[in-house]
Every structure is written in C-alpha cells, then in structure tokens.
Design an enzyme around this catalytic site. Structure first.
Site, PDB file in Angstrom:
ATOM      1  N   ASP A 110      25.538 -58.482  34.829  1.00 30.69           N
ATOM      2  CA  ASP A 110      24.984 -57.796  35.991  1.00 30.69           C
ATOM      3  C   ASP A 110      23.535 -58.192  36.232  1.00 30.69           C
ATOM      4  O   ASP A 110      23.078 -58.299  37.375  1.00 30.69           O
ATOM      5  CB  ASP A 110      25.110 -56.281  35.830  1.00 30.69           C
ATOM      6  CG  ASP A 110      24.502 -55.756  34.535  1.00 30.69           C
ATOM      7  OD1 ASP A 110      24.309 -56.541  33.589  1.00 30.69           O
ATOM      8  OD2 ASP A 110      24.222 -54.544  34.473  1.00 30.69           O
ATOM      9  N   THR A 133      23.411 -47.098  34.025  1.00 28.37           N
ATOM     10  CA  THR A 133      23.492 -46.449  32.720  1.00 28.37           C
ATOM     11  C   THR A 133      22.203 -46.684  31.941  1.00 28.37           C
ATOM     12  O   THR A 133      21.713 -45.812  31.235  1.00 28.37           O
ATOM     13  CB  THR A 133      24.697 -46.979  31.938  1.00 28.37           C
ATOM     14  OG1 THR A 133      25.878 -46.788  32.722  1.00 28.37           O
ATOM     15  CG2 THR A 133      24.856 -46.252  30.625  1.00 28.37           C
ATOM     16  N   THR A 185      13.929 -23.851  33.541  1.00 33.96           N
ATOM     17  CA  THR A 185      14.344 -24.967  32.680  1.00 33.96           C
ATOM     18  C   THR A 185      14.951 -26.110  33.483  1.00 33.96           C
ATOM     19  O   THR A 185      14.693 -27.288  33.199  1.00 33.96           O
ATOM     20  CB  THR A 185      15.347 -24.472  31.618  1.00 33.96           C
ATOM     21  OG1 THR A 185      14.749 -23.413  30.873  1.00 33.96           O
ATOM     22  CG2 THR A 185      15.723 -25.594  30.663  1.00 33.96           C
TER      23      THR A 185
END
Length: 259
Positions: A110, A133, A185
């Site tokens: 890639d 990713t 949070t």
C-alpha cells in the site's frame, strides 16, 4: 474494465475503473476468509452500480495486500468468479520509481502504491500521510524516488489499545470533541486521540521537510484523512482515491501485452 483491490488489516477497498474513470468503489471488512465469500461479494457489489457490470467486461485486476492470509482467497475469487488473473503488487514489479528503501521487500504494498499515485498526481517531492490501521508517512524525493518514511499506531488502534488496558476506560467513537479540554472521559479520550495524533502528524511532516531541505507538499488519504486534515495545517491535499489511482497506474505499466 479494471478491478483494483487494496487489502488492509481492517478494511478491503475495492475499486472499478473504466479507463481512468472510477465507476465504483466500496469498503469491506477484512474478515473475509474464503474465495467464495469474496467472489459472491464482488458480484453483489457490481450489481449495485447504476449500470450493473457483468463479469465478462472486467479484463484486468490488481491487488495490493498487507495481509498475506487474504492474498490467496482474493486472487482465487477473482480468477474463479471473474475469469481474470489478479496481479499482485510488490517491489519487484515495474513501478516506474526507484526504491531507495534499505530493504525493498519489507515495504508494504500500500505504501508503494500510494507513492506511485501521489507522485503522478501531485509531483515530487511529496509526503503521503495514510490514516489507516497504522498512520504511515511515505516520502518521495525531489527526483521522484521512494525513500521510506514513518509508521505509527493508527487512531482506531490507539483507542482499542487504551480500552483493552484501562479497566474503567469506555470505548469511544472518533468524533471531534467541542474543545481540547475534555469535560468528561469521552471528550478527554477523543481530544487526546485526535489532537494528539494531529500534533504527531504535524511534527513528523515538519521533521521530514527539514531532512529533505525543501517544503514538500503533503497529501492525506485513508479513512480518517478528512477529519485529521482539518486539524493538521501542514496537510495540503486530501485524496481518498489515491491508492486506487496508484493501483491503476501500476497495472497499466505492467499489464500483459495482447497477442
């Protein structure tokens, strides 16, 4: 027509070209495991185009993969369901680009494809930031060679790692919070992941430009490119079809000659 496939750790991106026109593109989960599953999926996707594509119209295919277990099922599916051989990208193909990486066979397909597509569309020198990713930054030199780059954990990867190691940490979506100082949070985690990785990208681009000694353009691609480009001032362009165009260019350069 040409079928192009980019198989990553999280998603498989499929594109269909008629000449240089992209007539369809889709994102699939990388959990595909058999050739029949992927073949049926391809046929279903082709039927969703406004003018559905019959398999005999597809006369070429190319695959860039960073997931070796997917290579055989994908290539078998293309052969069995579409009747064409699927070219596979690696550094041994004619990319039309010198590879100056110390270990060329280790470079993800890639990353090479992005470099080829990026140089063709935006010139050189160039920095390609791919938000997948992993967050990768790949560098094309002023004279058009692939130099290498940087690999860092991706946005989703970071969230998942934090969630898995912190007992009270909720899993959050990657949406831009209303302020950097999170008031709960979720906001705090989103701020850390998005603004933190924006800072990482900004810093790396400037360091790379410093090493090159020239203000190279920076183009972003990948699933979170639009969002991150809104936070990273050093990114000049967003191009979500960069990998698909790179695959097309490599195929055209290496396609079998017709007798």
């Amino acid at each position: 027509m040409l079928l192009v496939i980019d198989a990553g750790n999280t998603t498989i991106i499929v594109g269909l070209f008629d000449g240089d026109e992209l007539v369809g593109n889709w994102r699939l989960s990388s959990r595909v495991s058999t050739s029949d599953e992927f073949g049926v999926c391809l046929l279903t996707l082709f039927s969703t185009i406004r003018a559905p594509i019959a398999p005999p119209r597809i006369d070429g295919a190319i695959l860039a993969s960073v997931v070796p277990p997917l290579d055989l099922p994908i290539r078998e599916a293309v052969k069995n369901y579409l009747g064409v051989d699927c070219m596979r990208v690696d550094s041994l193909l004619d990319l039309g680009m010198e590879i100056r990486y110390g270990a060329p066979l280790e470079v993800g397909a890639d990353r090479l494809v992005n470099a080829v597509g990026g140089r063709h569309k935006y010139g050189a020198p160039l920095i390609i930031v791919d938000y997948g990713t992993a967050i990768t930054l790949d560098v094309v030199s002023e004279d058009g060679a692939y130099l290498g780059g940087v690999i860092a954990p991706g946005l989703i990867t970071g969230v998942q790692a934090l969630f898995s190691r912190a007992a009270k940490m909720p899993q959050v979506g990657l949406e831009l919070p209303p302020r950097v100082i999170g008031r709960n949070t979720n906001e705090s985690t989103q701020s850390g992941m998005l603004h933190g990785n924006a800072g990482l990208t900004e810093h790396l681009i400037e360091k790379i430009r410093g090493e090159l000694g020239i203000k190279a353009k920076a183009v972003a691609t990948g699933g979170h490119a639009e969002l991150m480009a809104s936070l990273v001032k050093s990114i000049d362009h967003v191009d979500q079809r960069l990998t698909l165009d790179g695959l097309r260019l490599i195929y055209e350069r290496n396609k079998p000659s017709k007798n």
